[in-house]
Enzyme design. Sequence first.
Site, PDB file in Angstrom:
ATOM      1  N   GLY A 153      -7.426  -2.470  35.722  1.00 14.64           N
ATOM      2  CA  GLY A 153      -6.189  -3.049  35.192  1.00 14.64           C
ATOM      3  C   GLY A 153      -5.608  -4.053  36.163  1.00 14.64           C
ATOM      4  O   GLY A 153      -5.963  -4.061  37.351  1.00 14.64           O
ATOM      5  N   CYS A 199     -11.880   0.961  39.630  1.00 15.12           N
ATOM      6  CA  CYS A 199     -10.970  -0.071  40.130  1.00 15.12           C
ATOM      7  C   CYS A 199      -9.518   0.431  40.116  1.00 15.12           C
ATOM      8  O   CYS A 199      -9.164   1.295  40.896  1.00 15.12           O
ATOM      9  CB  CYS A 199     -11.146  -1.366  39.341  1.00 15.12           C
ATOM     10  SG  CYS A 199     -10.410  -2.815  40.158  1.00 15.12           S
ATOM     11  N   TYR A 200      -8.663  -0.074  39.215  1.00 14.50           N
ATOM     12  CA  TYR A 200      -7.293   0.435  39.153  1.00 14.50           C
ATOM     13  C   TYR A 200      -7.299   1.937  38.896  1.00 14.50           C
ATOM     14  O   TYR A 200      -6.467   2.673  39.439  1.00 14.50           O
ATOM     15  CB  TYR A 200      -6.510  -0.284  38.063  1.00 14.50           C
ATOM     16  CG  TYR A 200      -5.074   0.171  37.932  1.00 14.50           C
ATOM     17  CD1 TYR A 200      -4.082  -0.393  38.720  1.00 14.50           C
ATOM     18  CD2 TYR A 200      -4.722   1.199  37.051  1.00 14.50           C
ATOM     19  CE1 TYR A 200      -2.759   0.046  38.618  1.00 14.50           C
ATOM     20  CE2 TYR A 200      -3.416   1.634  36.946  1.00 14.50           C
ATOM     21  CZ  TYR A 200      -2.438   1.051  37.730  1.00 14.50           C
ATOM     22  OH  TYR A 200      -1.137   1.489  37.642  1.00 14.50           O
ATOM     23  N   GLU A 202     -19.358  -1.477  34.988  1.00 14.51           N
ATOM     24  CA  GLU A 202     -19.578  -1.838  33.585  1.00 14.51           C
ATOM     25  C   GLU A 202     -20.038  -3.277  33.388  1.00 14.51           C
ATOM     26  O   GLU A 202     -20.577  -3.620  32.327  1.00 14.51           O
ATOM     27  CB  GLU A 202     -18.299  -1.594  32.765  1.00 14.51           C
ATOM     28  CG  GLU A 202     -17.145  -2.538  33.054  1.00 14.51           C
ATOM     29  CD  GLU A 202     -16.250  -2.096  34.193  1.00 14.51           C
ATOM     30  OE1 GLU A 202     -15.088  -2.534  34.240  1.00 14.51           O
ATOM     31  OE2 GLU A 202     -16.716  -1.319  35.054  1.00 14.51           O
ATOM     32  N   HIS A 257     -16.744  -2.582  39.721  1.00 15.58           N
ATOM     33  CA  HIS A 257     -16.864  -2.493  38.261  1.00 15.58           C
ATOM     34  C   HIS A 257     -18.324  -2.247  37.871  1.00 15.58           C
ATOM     35  O   HIS A 257     -19.109  -3.182  37.772  1.00 15.58           O
ATOM     36  CB  HIS A 257     -16.369  -3.784  37.601  1.00 15.58           C
ATOM     37  CG  HIS A 257     -14.887  -3.927  37.607  1.00 15.58           C
ATOM     38  ND1 HIS A 257     -14.085  -3.447  36.594  1.00 15.58           N
ATOM     39  CD2 HIS A 257     -14.044  -4.494  38.513  1.00 15.58           C
ATOM     40  CE1 HIS A 257     -12.815  -3.714  36.868  1.00 15.58           C
ATOM     41  NE2 HIS A 257     -12.767  -4.349  38.025  1.00 15.58           N
ATOM     42  N   ASP A 291     -19.696 -10.108  10.808  1.00 19.40           N
ATOM     43  CA  ASP A 291     -18.588  -9.164  11.007  1.00 19.40           C
ATOM     44  C   ASP A 291     -17.953  -8.769   9.679  1.00 19.40           C
ATOM     45  O   ASP A 291     -17.832  -7.584   9.357  1.00 19.40           O
ATOM     46  CB  ASP A 291     -17.523  -9.765  11.920  1.00 19.40           C
ATOM     47  CG  ASP A 291     -18.102 -10.342  13.192  1.00 19.40           C
ATOM     48  OD1 ASP A 291     -19.170  -9.860  13.613  1.00 19.40           O
ATOM     49  OD2 ASP A 291     -17.518 -11.279  13.757  1.00 19.40           O
ATOM     50  N   LYS A 299     -20.320  -7.617  18.973  1.00 17.78           N
ATOM     51  CA  LYS A 299     -21.155  -8.250  17.954  1.00 17.78           C
ATOM     52  C   LYS A 299     -22.531  -7.598  17.840  1.00 17.78           C
ATOM     53  O   LYS A 299     -23.004  -7.327  16.736  1.00 17.78           O
ATOM     54  CB  LYS A 299     -21.306  -9.734  18.280  1.00 17.78           C
ATOM     55  CG  LYS A 299     -22.173 -10.518  17.308  1.00 17.78           C
ATOM     56  CD  LYS A 299     -21.445 -10.843  16.022  1.00 17.78           C
ATOM     57  CE  LYS A 299     -20.361 -11.867  16.283  1.00 17.78           C
ATOM     58  NZ  LYS A 299     -19.712 -12.323  15.037  1.00 17.78           N
TER      59      LYS A 299
END
Length: 512
Positions: free
Chosen positions: A56, A83-84, A171, A169, A227, A368
């Site tokens: 964050g 992280c945060y 991710e 991070h 989508d 997506k």
Amino acid sequence: MDSICPVVVIDFGSQYTQLIARRIREAQVAAVIFPCLKPFEELARMNPAAVILSGGPASVYDPASPRCDERIFQLGVPVLGVCYGFQSMAVALGGKVEPAPRREYGFAQLRIDPSSELLKGLPSPLRVWNSHGDHVTQAPPGFRVTGWTENAISVMENPEARMYAVEFHPEVRHTERGEEILRRFVLDLCGVKPNWFPSAFIESAIRRIREQVREERAICALSGGVDSLVAATLAGRAIPDQLTCIFVNNGFLRENEFEKVTEALRTQPHLRVRAVDHSARFIDRLRGVTDPERKRKIIGEVFIRVFEEESRKLGQIRYLVQGTLYPDVIESVPVQGPAATIKSHHNVGGLPSDLKFELIEPLRELFKDEVRRVGRELGLSEDLVGRQPFPGPGLAVRVVGEINEDRLRMVREGDAILQEEVRKEGLYYRLWQSFAVLLPVSSVGVMGDARSYGSVIAVRAVESEDGMTADWARLPPALLSRIATRIVNEVKGVNRVVFDITSKPPGTIEWE
């Protein structure tokens, strides 16, 4: 799927929160996002298998920063801070966080203690990606530090309490073996078994739509893109006799797209499609408008007014189905937490405040490529599922600056040439997006031994996995040459073609 105990990602406002959930789902484990501002009791009722605290933009010692509810650590489930989330965990459990004398943004070398449970088997040093201005200076009681960078404590663990935290991070793709770190936490340290599959998502989405709509009726905003088509197919299977799909020609579609998409959509089972042409109305509303945010908001409003008018012809309609994806949400409004707005998407931040429909957005937390997996599971053809993304505002955001019929013609004709050549080269399905942009500048040229003063088209082609980040595609020079030659020769009013080599970030994929 709804009865499965998911991994819950608590969102503290990071642009990458959904990437965490995405990586967990890539391990075939159900993951959901929980806004940090929601009551703890709602989290407890979800019966999570594990909790991950996201990154964050705030500082934990700022009184206005979002706080980590200490009861999370009393749930008796594994917790991972990122992280945060790492800093929030440290403060909540008795550690210390201070402003870093040297901030860490970008790549760093992580040194790993061989005793680390979370990073077991990984090489040391490991290349990781950081984004923080504060750092943990003292781990909480019961934790041991198992990873460092040159400037900061980067990993802390309390295996007995099943609590772990990393400053970097894992991710993002920039972190070496980051996906492996998250998989180890979820599959090995938490012991969660694979439980998320497209078929389970479909079953859950259909059930949720039926429960929400009940005996009411709905319309679906159908664009022909993957989508909205997947969203429409889910809704069509859930409430086939209560759904009407509306495909609107807003005047900003690609060459012959209204006719081609209308024909393709009418072949789809479970879909009742109503195609309407309101192109003149949209174009008139945008005359003289140059600001991209205003364009998107005007287009979003006009779309809704069209849907309202069309729905009145159908009778009483309560619900509107949209193919909103997570990148639309996170760039538009801080729905899940205190994230920053990048740009308003017409179907999120561009919606009018007096919206008369209740929204159904079954794909709102997917990327997506995840939607494409669901589409394939639904049996949609590869030609439909594999289409490159096309923005809802269409060519309106690919004509930079003022819009008129002639400028739309130039970008439409230039884009048609680009698409044709990219397909001939066999690159269409390998690229995330490829398109033409008409710039608000003119340039001097020589055409037929005479001076010309014409418009400029930029060619944009990018490679990406999920649209959150992207790199410019290294198109073959011979292909670029053919595209540029044809555009200058065949598109009246254009005398120069340039190639955009900007990645995302710092740029966005679309120009507006």
